[in-house]
Design an enzyme around this catalytic site. Structure first.
Site, PDB file in Angstrom:
ATOM      1  N   HIS A  82       4.778  13.778  -4.637  1.00 40.97           N
ATOM      2  CA  HIS A  82       5.411  12.461  -4.558  1.00 40.97           C
ATOM      3  C   HIS A  82       6.170  12.179  -5.845  1.00 40.97           C
ATOM      4  CE1 HIS A  82       5.948   8.276  -3.357  1.00 40.97           C
ATOM      5  NE2 HIS A  82       5.744   7.984  -4.627  1.00 40.97           N
ATOM      6  N   ASP A 161      -0.707  -1.966   2.877  1.00 42.16           N
ATOM      7  CA  ASP A 161       0.234  -1.803   1.763  1.00 42.16           C
ATOM      8  C   ASP A 161       1.630  -2.272   2.157  1.00 42.16           C
ATOM      9  OD1 ASP A 161       1.343  -0.722  -0.791  1.00 42.16           O
ATOM     10  OD2 ASP A 161       2.415   0.537   0.646  1.00 42.16           O
ATOM     11  N   ARG A 168       4.761  -8.695  -2.405  1.00 47.18           N
ATOM     12  CA  ARG A 168       4.954  -8.549  -3.858  1.00 47.18           C
ATOM     13  C   ARG A 168       6.430  -8.577  -4.217  1.00 47.18           C
ATOM     14  NH1 ARG A 168       2.665  -3.123  -4.584  1.00 47.18           N
ATOM     15  NH2 ARG A 168       3.438  -3.279  -6.703  1.00 47.18           N
ATOM     16  N   SER A 183      -0.646   1.141  -4.469  1.00 48.13           N
ATOM     17  CA  SER A 183       0.299   1.142  -3.347  1.00 48.13           C
ATOM     18  C   SER A 183       0.754   2.574  -3.032  1.00 48.13           C
ATOM     19  CB  SER A 183       1.493   0.251  -3.722  1.00 48.13           C
ATOM     20  OG  SER A 183       2.573   0.451  -2.856  1.00 48.13           O
ATOM     21  N   LYS A 187      -0.768   5.409   0.329  1.00 45.89           N
ATOM     22  CA  LYS A 187       0.042   6.134   1.324  1.00 45.89           C
ATOM     23  C   LYS A 187      -0.188   7.645   1.211  1.00 45.89           C
ATOM     24  CE  LYS A 187       3.348   3.527  -0.163  1.00 45.89           C
ATOM     25  NZ  LYS A 187       4.249   2.472  -0.521  1.00 45.89           N
TER      26      LYS A 187
HETATM   27  N1  URA Z   1       6.569   2.268  -4.556  1.00 45.98           N
HETATM   28  C1  URA Z   1       5.558   1.909  -3.756  1.00 45.98           C
HETATM   29  O1  URA Z   1       5.343   2.513  -2.719  1.00 45.98           O
HETATM   30  N2  URA Z   1       4.810   0.854  -4.132  1.00 45.98           N
HETATM   31  C2  URA Z   1       5.011   0.155  -5.268  1.00 45.98           C
HETATM   32  O2  URA Z   1       4.281  -0.783  -5.550  1.00 45.98           O
HETATM   33  C3  URA Z   1       6.072   0.546  -6.087  1.00 45.98           C
HETATM   34  C4  URA Z   1       6.832   1.621  -5.705  1.00 45.98           C
END
Ligand code: URA
Length: 435
Positions: A82, A161, A168, A183, A187
Site C-alpha cells: 500500500h 471506515d 472526517r 483508516s 482496509k
Molecule cells: N487514506 C485513507 O484511506 N484514510 C485516511 O484517513 C487518510 C488517507
C-alpha cells in the site's frame, strides 16, 4: 452504554476501553449513532489522541465492520502493498507483475480515489475492456491460475471506515495520525493478505509533508499490522518531486510498461526493486533482499514481468496487445513542450502543484462524481539536480483543451525553481520501519 458518556470521557483526556470502541463503531455503522455525535468524538480524538491499544482496537473494529476477504483458497503467502499516495505514483502497475512473476501471489484490492490522477483501478482501465468489477471467486481463481489479480474495492469492505473517512473529510479531522493509520490499516486487514509492505510518502506532494511525521505514521501502521498478526514493514520514500517522469493515467501506464521493458526512470525502477525485495522476502521467495533484487531484475530482463502484466490484462477482459504496442492507447489531441526561459539547475519542484496541473488538464477527480480524462498529463524531462538551458523543454504536456493547457502551463512553470549553482540530488528512500 451511551455515546454521550464516551465523548465526554475522550474529551476529558481518558482512554476508551475496547468494549467502548466496539460499541461506538458497531452503532455508528448501523446508523444508531448520528453523525453529529461521531463528529464530536472525532474532534475529541483529534485533540486528545489515542494510545496504541485504542488505535489497534479501532482498526480491528473497522476492519471487521463488513466483508473480510478470505484468501485461504489461494496457495502461498499473499503479500499486499500500500502506498499513502503521491504524484506520479504508478508503482502497483509495475511492481505487482514483477512480484507475481517472481512467484509471490498478488491478490490485490485497489481503489479509484480522488486526486491529481485516478487510482490504480482507473489506470488499469486505460486498457480497453479491462474490468476490475470481478467476483471474489474469479479473483481467487485468477490468482491461482496466473499468480495475479487486481479487483476494485467492494462496497462492503470496512464500511465503518468509509463512513468515518467521509465524516472526517468535512469536519477537519483527517490529519490525525492514529485516525489515518487505523483508516488505512483497517482496509488492508480486511483485504486479507498475510503480510503487508507499506510505502509511506514524505514531502511536498505527500499527505505528510514532514519526514518526522511520515516516520511516525509509518511506525504507527507497522505497530497496528504487527499487533493484528500480519508481518508488516514500511519504507518512507521521497515525494518532494513526482515519482518517475509521467503524471496522468495512460502516460503512467506507459511508463510502467517501459519500466517492465527495462527502460523506466531510475527512481521509479529503484522504488519497485526496493518494495519488491521486501515482498519477496516476506513471501519466502528469496532468502534476503539482495537475492530478491536480483530475482526481480531478472523478471525485467527476461520479460516475464511484462508478460505477467499482459496475462493480467487478458484475464480481466482487457486488450493485452496494448502491453506490447503503445500506439493502441488513446492519445491526447494536443501535445506541446513546456520550455524554460532560465538556465541553471533545478533546485526544487513544487510537487503538489505539478499534481494540480494534471488535475486541471482533467486527469484527476475533484469530487467522487467527476469523470476523468485518461489521456492527459505531463511527462517531465527535468528533475531536481538536473542542469537546464534557456529554451530547453522541462516537460511535455498532453491536453485536450487549449484553455486548460495554458492554465496548467503557467502553473507548471511557477512550480519549478531554477538556481545558478549545482544542486545535490536527494535519496529516494528515506528509511525503513520494521516491528
Ligand atoms: N487514506 C485513507 O484511506 N484514510 C485516511 O484517513 C487518510 C488517507
Amino acid at each position: 452504554m451511551r455515546m454521550y458518556d464516551l465523548i465526554m470521557k475522550k474529551r476529558n483526556g481518558n482512554s476508551l476501553s475496547n468494549e467502548e470502541i466496539s460499541f461506538m463503531i458497531k452503532q455508528y455503522t448501523t446508523g444508531a449513532i448520528p453523525d453529529y455525535q461521531m463528529s464530536a468524538m472525532m474532534m475529541a480524538i483529534y485533540f486528545r489522541g489515542m494510545n496504541e491499544r485504542e488505535t489497534l482496537s479501532l482498526t480491528m473494529e473497522m476492519a471487521q465492520s463488513g466483508d473480510v476477504l478470505n484468501l485461504s483458497g489461494i496457495h502461498g503467502i499473499k503479500v499486499d502493498k500500500h502506498s499513502t499516495g503521491g504524484v506520479g505514483d504508478k508503482t502497483t502497475l509495475a511492481l505487482a507483475p514483477m512480484v507475481a512473476a517472481a512467484g509471490v501471489p498478488i491478490a490485490k484490492m485497489s481503489g479509484r480515489g480522488l486526486g491529481h490522477t485516478g487510482g490504480t483501478i482507473d489506470k488499469l482501465e486505460s486498457f480497453t475492456g479491462f474490468s476490475t468489477a470481478i467476483s471474489e471467486e474469479q479473483f481467487c481463481d485468477n490468482v491461482n491460475r496466473i499468480g495475479i489479480s487486481i479487483m476494485g474495492q467492494t462496497a462492503d469492505l470496512a464500511p465503518a471506515d468509509k463512513k468515518l473517512y467521509a465524516l472526517r473529510d468535512v469536519t477537519a479531522t483527517v490529519d490525525n495520525r492514529s485516525l489515518i493509520a487505523s483508516s488505512i490499516m483497517s482496509k488492508k486487514l480486511a483485504a486479507g493478505a498475510d503480510a503487508i509492505v507499506l510505502d509511506v510518502k514524505t514531502g511536498s506532494g505527500a499527505f505528510m509533508k514532514k519526514e518526522e511525521d511520515s516516520f511516525a505514521l509509518a511506525r504507527e501502521m507497522v505497530r497496528i499490522g504487527t499487533g493484528a498478526g500480519r508481518e508488516t514493514i514500511a519504507i518512507v520514500s521521497d515525494m518532494d518531486q513526482p515519482l518517475g517522469n509521467a503524471i496522468g493515467n495512460i502516460l503512467e501506464v506507459q511508463e510502467a510498461i517501459d519500466t517492465l521493458q527495462g527502460k523506466g526512470p531510475e527512481d521509479f525502477t529503484q522504488l519497485c526493486l526496493t518494495l519488491g525485495s521486501y515482498m519477496l522476502v516476506a513471501g519466502k521467495k528469496a532468502h534476503d533482499r539482495e537475492e530478491a533484487k536480483n530475482i526481480l531484475a531478472e523478471t525485467i530482463r527476461n520479460k516475464s514481468a511484462l508478460n505477467k502484466l499482459a496475462q493480467l490484462v487478458e484475464a480481466q477482459g482487457g486488450d493485452s496487445k496494448m502491453v506490447f504496442d503503445p500506439t493502441r492507447f488513446v492519445r491526447a489531441k494536443i501535445v506541446e513542450e513546456i520550455v524554460t526561459s532560465a538556465s541553471g539547475y533545478v533546485q526544487q519542484i513544487d510537487c503538489e502543484e505539478i499534481g494540480m496541473c494534471s488535475l486541471i488538464l482533467g486527469g484527476g477527480r475533484e469530487t467522487k462524481e467527476s469523470s476523468i480524462d485518461l489521456s492527459v498529463g505531463l511527462v517531465l524531462h527535468k528533475k531536481v539536480g538536473d542542469a537546464v538551458k534557456e529554451g530547453e523543454s522541462l516537460a511535455t504536456i498532453y491536453a485536450n483543451d487549449l484553455e486548460k493547457l495554458e492554465v496548467a502551463r503557467q502553473r507548471f512553470l511557477k512550480a519549478y525553481t531554477i538556481c545558478e549553482t549545482p544542486v545535490e540530488k536527494k535519496p529516494l528512500i528515506k528509511g525503513i520501519v520494521i516491528a
